[in-house]
Design a protein around this motif. Structure first.
Motif, PDB file in Angstrom:
ATOM      1  N   ILE A  69       0.874  -1.171   0.000  1.00  0.00           N
ATOM      2  CA  ILE A  69       0.000   0.000   0.000  1.00  0.00           C
ATOM      3  C   ILE A  69       0.910   1.218   0.000  1.00  0.00           C
ATOM      4  O   ILE A  69       1.872   1.279   0.776  1.00  0.00           O
ATOM      5  CB  ILE A  69      -0.910  -0.015   1.245  1.00  0.00           C
ATOM      6  CG1 ILE A  69      -1.800  -1.261   1.222  1.00  0.00           C
ATOM      7  CG2 ILE A  69      -1.742   1.256   1.321  1.00  0.00           C
ATOM      8  CD1 ILE A  69      -2.535  -1.535   2.520  1.00  0.00           C
ATOM      9  N   PRO A  70       0.648   2.206  -0.865  1.00  0.00           N
ATOM     10  CA  PRO A  70       1.521   3.390  -0.890  1.00  0.00           C
ATOM     11  C   PRO A  70       1.669   4.011   0.508  1.00  0.00           C
ATOM     12  O   PRO A  70       0.701   4.090   1.266  1.00  0.00           O
ATOM     13  CB  PRO A  70       0.789   4.344  -1.844  1.00  0.00           C
ATOM     14  CG  PRO A  70       0.004   3.420  -2.747  1.00  0.00           C
ATOM     15  CD  PRO A  70      -0.430   2.287  -1.860  1.00  0.00           C
ATOM     16  N   SER A  71       2.875   4.422   0.847  1.00  0.00           N
ATOM     17  CA  SER A  71       3.195   4.869   2.208  1.00  0.00           C
ATOM     18  C   SER A  71       2.447   6.127   2.643  1.00  0.00           C
ATOM     19  O   SER A  71       2.301   6.372   3.831  1.00  0.00           O
ATOM     20  CB  SER A  71       4.699   5.077   2.365  1.00  0.00           C
ATOM     21  OG  SER A  71       5.146   6.094   1.488  1.00  0.00           O
ATOM     22  N   GLY A  89      -9.912   3.171  -5.825  1.00  0.00           N
ATOM     23  CA  GLY A  89      -9.078   3.936  -4.917  1.00  0.00           C
ATOM     24  C   GLY A  89      -9.044   3.424  -3.486  1.00  0.00           C
ATOM     25  O   GLY A  89      -8.669   4.154  -2.567  1.00  0.00           O
ATOM     26  N   VAL A  90      -9.404   2.142  -3.284  1.00  0.00           N
ATOM     27  CA  VAL A  90      -9.417   1.570  -1.942  1.00  0.00           C
ATOM     28  C   VAL A  90      -8.676   0.234  -1.931  1.00  0.00           C
ATOM     29  O   VAL A  90      -8.996  -0.664  -2.706  1.00  0.00           O
ATOM     30  CB  VAL A  90     -10.869   1.345  -1.436  1.00  0.00           C
ATOM     31  CG1 VAL A  90     -10.866   0.690  -0.064  1.00  0.00           C
ATOM     32  CG2 VAL A  90     -11.644   2.650  -1.417  1.00  0.00           C
ATOM     33  N   TYR A  91      -7.673   0.123  -1.059  1.00  0.00           N
ATOM     34  CA  TYR A  91      -7.019  -1.158  -0.800  1.00  0.00           C
ATOM     35  C   TYR A  91      -7.697  -1.787   0.409  1.00  0.00           C
ATOM     36  O   TYR A  91      -8.019  -1.086   1.377  1.00  0.00           O
ATOM     37  CB  TYR A  91      -5.539  -0.975  -0.442  1.00  0.00           C
ATOM     38  CG  TYR A  91      -4.612  -0.730  -1.597  1.00  0.00           C
ATOM     39  CD1 TYR A  91      -3.937  -1.781  -2.202  1.00  0.00           C
ATOM     40  CD2 TYR A  91      -4.379   0.558  -2.063  1.00  0.00           C
ATOM     41  CE1 TYR A  91      -3.052  -1.553  -3.250  1.00  0.00           C
ATOM     42  CE2 TYR A  91      -3.493   0.793  -3.107  1.00  0.00           C
ATOM     43  CZ  TYR A  91      -2.841  -0.265  -3.694  1.00  0.00           C
ATOM     44  OH  TYR A  91      -1.964  -0.029  -4.728  1.00  0.00           O
ATOM     45  N   GLY A  92      -7.893  -3.102   0.386  1.00  0.00           N
ATOM     46  CA  GLY A  92      -8.396  -3.821   1.544  1.00  0.00           C
ATOM     47  C   GLY A  92      -7.270  -4.637   2.156  1.00  0.00           C
ATOM     48  O   GLY A  92      -6.549  -5.336   1.445  1.00  0.00           O
ATOM     49  N   GLN A  93      -7.096  -4.523   3.465  1.00  0.00           N
ATOM     50  CA  GLN A  93      -6.055  -5.270   4.177  1.00  0.00           C
ATOM     51  C   GLN A  93      -6.750  -6.220   5.146  1.00  0.00           C
ATOM     52  O   GLN A  93      -7.377  -5.783   6.120  1.00  0.00           O
ATOM     53  CB  GLN A  93      -5.139  -4.312   4.936  1.00  0.00           C
ATOM     54  CG  GLN A  93      -4.045  -5.014   5.710  1.00  0.00           C
ATOM     55  CD  GLN A  93      -3.271  -4.036   6.588  1.00  0.00           C
ATOM     56  OE1 GLN A  93      -3.810  -3.056   7.077  1.00  0.00           O
ATOM     57  NE2 GLN A  93      -1.990  -4.320   6.770  1.00  0.00           N
ATOM     58  N   ILE A  94      -6.674  -7.516   4.860  1.00  0.00           N
ATOM     59  CA  ILE A  94      -7.291  -8.540   5.699  1.00  0.00           C
ATOM     60  C   ILE A  94      -6.263  -8.967   6.747  1.00  0.00           C
ATOM     61  O   ILE A  94      -5.186  -9.452   6.394  1.00  0.00           O
ATOM     62  CB  ILE A  94      -7.724  -9.753   4.854  1.00  0.00           C
ATOM     63  CG1 ILE A  94      -8.698  -9.315   3.765  1.00  0.00           C
ATOM     64  CG2 ILE A  94      -8.325 -10.838   5.733  1.00  0.00           C
ATOM     65  CD1 ILE A  94      -8.968 -10.381   2.719  1.00  0.00           C
ATOM     66  N   PHE A 137      -1.295 -10.984   7.273  1.00  0.00           N
ATOM     67  CA  PHE A 137      -2.293 -10.182   6.557  1.00  0.00           C
ATOM     68  C   PHE A 137      -2.054 -10.307   5.062  1.00  0.00           C
ATOM     69  O   PHE A 137      -0.987 -10.740   4.625  1.00  0.00           O
ATOM     70  CB  PHE A 137      -2.265  -8.709   7.004  1.00  0.00           C
ATOM     71  CG  PHE A 137      -1.039  -7.954   6.588  1.00  0.00           C
ATOM     72  CD1 PHE A 137      -0.977  -7.309   5.361  1.00  0.00           C
ATOM     73  CD2 PHE A 137       0.067  -7.881   7.430  1.00  0.00           C
ATOM     74  CE1 PHE A 137       0.157  -6.606   4.975  1.00  0.00           C
ATOM     75  CE2 PHE A 137       1.206  -7.183   7.061  1.00  0.00           C
ATOM     76  CZ  PHE A 137       1.248  -6.538   5.834  1.00  0.00           C
ATOM     77  N   ALA A 138      -3.062  -9.948   4.306  1.00  0.00           N
ATOM     78  CA  ALA A 138      -2.951  -9.905   2.848  1.00  0.00           C
ATOM     79  C   ALA A 138      -3.647  -8.640   2.373  1.00  0.00           C
ATOM     80  O   ALA A 138      -4.546  -8.119   3.042  1.00  0.00           O
ATOM     81  CB  ALA A 138      -3.585 -11.140   2.210  1.00  0.00           C
ATOM     82  N   VAL A 139      -3.235  -8.154   1.210  1.00  0.00           N
ATOM     83  CA  VAL A 139      -3.761  -6.914   0.663  1.00  0.00           C
ATOM     84  C   VAL A 139      -4.458  -7.197  -0.657  1.00  0.00           C
ATOM     85  O   VAL A 139      -3.921  -7.884  -1.518  1.00  0.00           O
ATOM     86  CB  VAL A 139      -2.629  -5.878   0.458  1.00  0.00           C
ATOM     87  CG1 VAL A 139      -3.145  -4.626  -0.228  1.00  0.00           C
ATOM     88  CG2 VAL A 139      -1.974  -5.542   1.792  1.00  0.00           C
ATOM     89  N   SER A 140      -5.657  -6.649  -0.793  1.00  0.00           N
ATOM     90  CA  SER A 140      -6.401  -6.741  -2.048  1.00  0.00           C
ATOM     91  C   SER A 140      -6.382  -5.361  -2.708  1.00  0.00           C
ATOM     92  O   SER A 140      -6.715  -4.359  -2.065  1.00  0.00           O
ATOM     93  CB  SER A 140      -7.853  -7.164  -1.778  1.00  0.00           C
ATOM     94  OG  SER A 140      -8.565  -7.261  -2.984  1.00  0.00           O
ATOM     95  N   PRO A 141      -5.991  -5.281  -3.976  1.00  0.00           N
ATOM     96  CA  PRO A 141      -5.911  -3.980  -4.637  1.00  0.00           C
ATOM     97  C   PRO A 141      -7.298  -3.411  -4.953  1.00  0.00           C
ATOM     98  O   PRO A 141      -8.293  -4.137  -4.930  1.00  0.00           O
ATOM     99  CB  PRO A 141      -5.148  -4.293  -5.927  1.00  0.00           C
ATOM    100  CG  PRO A 141      -5.457  -5.722  -6.208  1.00  0.00           C
ATOM    101  CD  PRO A 141      -5.598  -6.385  -4.867  1.00  0.00           C
ATOM    102  N   PRO A 142      -7.360  -2.127  -5.263  1.00  0.00           N
ATOM    103  CA  PRO A 142      -8.635  -1.522  -5.637  1.00  0.00           C
ATOM    104  C   PRO A 142      -9.305  -2.258  -6.802  1.00  0.00           C
ATOM    105  O   PRO A 142      -8.626  -2.707  -7.730  1.00  0.00           O
ATOM    106  CB  PRO A 142      -8.244  -0.102  -6.058  1.00  0.00           C
ATOM    107  CG  PRO A 142      -6.975   0.176  -5.290  1.00  0.00           C
ATOM    108  CD  PRO A 142      -6.267  -1.157  -5.254  1.00  0.00           C
ATOM    109  N   THR A 153      -7.111   4.458   1.872  1.00  0.00           N
ATOM    110  CA  THR A 153      -7.365   5.356   0.745  1.00  0.00           C
ATOM    111  C   THR A 153      -6.308   6.456   0.724  1.00  0.00           C
ATOM    112  O   THR A 153      -5.662   6.744   1.731  1.00  0.00           O
ATOM    113  CB  THR A 153      -8.763   6.014   0.838  1.00  0.00           C
ATOM    114  OG1 THR A 153      -8.825   6.817   2.007  1.00  0.00           O
ATOM    115  CG2 THR A 153      -9.859   4.968   0.863  1.00  0.00           C
ATOM    116  N   GLU A 154      -6.193   7.070  -0.442  1.00  0.00           N
ATOM    117  CA  GLU A 154      -5.200   8.137  -0.590  1.00  0.00           C
ATOM    118  C   GLU A 154      -5.680   9.437   0.032  1.00  0.00           C
ATOM    119  O   GLU A 154      -4.923  10.176   0.625  1.00  0.00           O
ATOM    120  CB  GLU A 154      -4.874   8.355  -2.070  1.00  0.00           C
ATOM    121  CG  GLU A 154      -3.801   9.388  -2.294  1.00  0.00           C
ATOM    122  CD  GLU A 154      -3.335   9.437  -3.736  1.00  0.00           C
ATOM    123  OE1 GLU A 154      -2.215   9.930  -3.951  1.00  0.00           O
ATOM    124  OE2 GLU A 154      -4.066   8.997  -4.631  1.00  0.00           O
TER     125      GLU A 154
END
Length: 132
Positions: free
Chosen positions: A6-8, A37-42, A73-78, A98-99
């Motif tokens: 996820i962008p810092s 424009g939303v990353y999900g972090q499980i 954890f895992a990240v799902s892209p927008p 979100t940004e």
């Protein structure tokens, strides 16, 4: 998928409470995607959450399967279509990143095609096998 960064400069917009197998929203068990424009972090605290990623809304075969163990954890892209499956003892939450300010915009979208779990992804009990 699980190694996405996820962008810092992005921030957590919303976090869910902890979900269990008995108290998980049905939408998470069916095709849905994170909004534009939303990353999900499980984030899995206990048990196992299996993430199935799909090429698009209509896909029935996952292109990615990620098993997320307790402490991982895992990240799902927008806008990536996916669903999850839980172990009996699973406990997890989701952080939505979100940004910028998204106001009251939804963090995910449910599928209009798939409204229930895809049976092909589940193991069939042995009693479903034909008897000889």
């Amino acid at each position: 998928m699980s190694h996405l960064v996820i962008p810092s400069h992005w921030k957590v917009k919303r976090s869910t409470h902890f979900f269990t197998k008995d108290k998980v929203p049905k939408a998470l068990l069916n095709h849905h995607n994170t909004a534009e424009g939303v990353y999900g972090q499980i984030c899995v605290m206990q048990g196992t959450v299996t993430f199935y990623g799909f090429a698009d809304e209509a896909a029935t075969e996952p292109e990615k399967t990620v098993v997320i163990q307790a402490g991982q954890f895992a990240v799902s892209p927008p806008e990536y279509w996916h669903r999850v499956e839980l172990s009996d003892d699973a406990q997890f939450n989701i952080n939505f990143w979100t940004e910028g300010d998204t106001g009251n915009k939804s963090m995910f979208n449910s599928s209009k095609i798939h409204s229930k779990p895809i049976e092909a992804l589940f193991d069939k009990p042995d009693n479903d096998k034909p008897t000889e």
